[in-house]
Scaffold this active site. Structure first.
Site, mmCIF file in Angstrom:
data_model
loop_
_atom_site.group_PDB
_atom_site.id
_atom_site.type_symbol
_atom_site.label_atom_id
_atom_site.label_comp_id
_atom_site.label_asym_id
_atom_site.label_seq_id
_atom_site.Cartn_x
_atom_site.Cartn_y
_atom_site.Cartn_z
ATOM 1 N N ASN A 1 -9.165 1.901 9.622
ATOM 2 C CA ASN A 1 -8.434 1.509 10.822
ATOM 3 C C ASN A 1 -9.002 2.198 12.061
ATOM 4 O O ASN A 1 -9.545 1.579 12.963
ATOM 5 C CB ASN A 1 -6.956 1.849 10.652
ATOM 6 C CG ASN A 1 -6.065 1.316 11.761
ATOM 7 O OD1 ASN A 1 -4.868 1.168 11.587
ATOM 8 N ND2 ASN A 1 -6.598 1.016 12.924
ATOM 9 N N SER A 2 -8.903 3.542 12.077
ATOM 10 C CA SER A 2 -9.247 4.299 13.283
ATOM 11 C C SER A 2 -10.684 4.080 13.736
ATOM 12 O O SER A 2 -10.960 4.036 14.941
ATOM 13 C CB SER A 2 -9.008 5.792 13.050
ATOM 14 O OG SER A 2 -7.660 6.049 12.743
ATOM 15 N N LYS B 1 0.879 -1.171 0.000
ATOM 16 C CA LYS B 1 0.000 0.000 0.000
ATOM 17 C C LYS B 1 0.914 1.217 0.000
ATOM 18 O O LYS B 1 1.607 1.488 0.987
ATOM 19 C CB LYS B 1 -0.910 0.016 1.219
ATOM 20 C CG LYS B 1 -1.851 1.223 1.237
ATOM 21 C CD LYS B 1 -2.581 1.343 2.568
ATOM 22 C CE LYS B 1 -3.296 2.678 2.637
ATOM 23 N NZ LYS B 1 -3.863 2.936 3.984
ATOM 24 N N ALA C 1 -9.445 5.565 4.013
ATOM 25 C CA ALA C 1 -9.208 6.720 4.887
ATOM 26 C C ALA C 1 -10.439 7.587 5.076
ATOM 27 O O ALA C 1 -11.201 7.839 4.132
ATOM 28 C CB ALA C 1 -8.060 7.596 4.382
ATOM 29 N N GLY C 2 -10.629 8.049 6.313
ATOM 30 C CA GLY C 2 -11.681 8.995 6.645
ATOM 31 C C GLY C 2 -13.014 8.390 7.024
ATOM 32 O O GLY C 2 -13.910 9.091 7.484
ATOM 33 N N GLY D 1 -7.822 9.202 9.388
ATOM 34 C CA GLY D 1 -8.129 9.273 10.806
ATOM 35 C C GLY D 1 -9.119 10.338 11.213
ATOM 36 O O GLY D 1 -9.379 10.527 12.408
#
Length: 271
Positions: free
Chosen positions: A219-220, A109, A197-198, A170
């Site tokens: 992830n977050s 990635k 992301a986001g 994040g």
């Protein structure tokens, strides 16, 4: 619903890609991975190197015995190392080669960050790094914005899939520019696209999948939840639901009301 899809030369059962950072403990991480039923987990090599280590000079043997890496390798999932934290093409290329040695995978990635505030990808360095890594035999998963021209340049240098952001990394803002994402999906109908992301909630993931994207990476939103294990399961179901809705065909919106129950006649034929 189609149960499998091919990406990076591998057939996967899950369209939910899960990151492995920020969890309260290794045990919670392991439980979240199990609850997510994901086939692919990501790992940031630079984030896990010893404090102060320089990836441009680090020996690959220094990362092999990292306990965290060993847990991931033993999970049985496909590992997708990332170059998070890199700011130049040269740094990202070097880190990618280290990751290939440590994790024994040609998947990478690719992240090359151009702004510390938004963590927005640097399109010039990203394209340069992608071109070299493709030549070096990597399957490059480029983390990019939703800019159509940048995405096309990444395809031109040999990338076979793209990972456009939904919002800054994040941030949990969800899909801040759905118009651009729809254009990207419509103009690149045959390219695997994974929103990365986001993403903040399972609803965001479901919307992305309903738009026809091939997968979601986050992830977050799981790691920072009050209960990461339950949240991992929630995202698993949202991704499946969104994909199922896309394949079923969502009804068109209308300006006027349309009665769902006839006012005359019989709605069904009865014996």
């Amino acid at each position: 619903m189609s149960t499998t899809f091919n990406i990076g030369g591998v057939s996967l059962n899950s369209r939910f890609f899960l990151g492995t950072a920020l969890y309260p403990s290794p045990a919670v991480l392991a439980q979240a991975i199990e609850a997510a039923e994901t086939d692919v987990i990501t790992v940031g090599l630079k984030r896990q190197l010893p404090a102060g280590a320089n990836p441009l000079t680090q020996s690959t043997t220094e990362g092999v015995d990292n306990p965290f890496f060993q847990i991931l390798k033993q999970s049985g999932k496909h590992l997708l190392p990332n170059t998070a934290g890199c700011k130049t093409a040269r740094e990202a290329i070097t880190l990618a080669h280290m990751a290939r040695e440590i994790f024994e995978t040609h998947w990478i990635k690719l992240e090359v960050i151009g702004d510390d505030y938004t963590l927005q990808p640097d399109p010039i360095n990203l394209i340069d790094a992608a071109e070299q890594l493709v030549k070096d035999g990597f399957e490059v998963f480029p983390y990019c914005t939703d800019d159509l021209v940048t995405c096309r340049r990444l395809l031109d240098v040999g990338c076979k899939l793209l990972m456009p952001w939904g919002a800054p990394i994040g941030s949990g803002q969800g899909l801040t520019n759905p118009h651009a994402l729809r254009i990207l999906r419509n103009r690149l109908p045959d390219v695997p696209l994974i929103v990365d992301a986001g993403i903040g909630s399972p609803a965001d993931a479901a919307i992305a999948m309903q738009m026809g994207f091939d997968g979601v990476l986050l992830n977050s939103a799981v790691a920072k939840a009050h209960d990461p294990v339950k949240m991992a399961e929630a995202f698993k179901l949202a991704v499946r639901s969104g994909r199922l809705a896309y394949e079923a065909g969502i009804m068109s919106k209308q300006d006027m009301a349309s009665p769902s129950t006839p006012v005359t006649g019989r709605p069904f034929l009865l014996d």
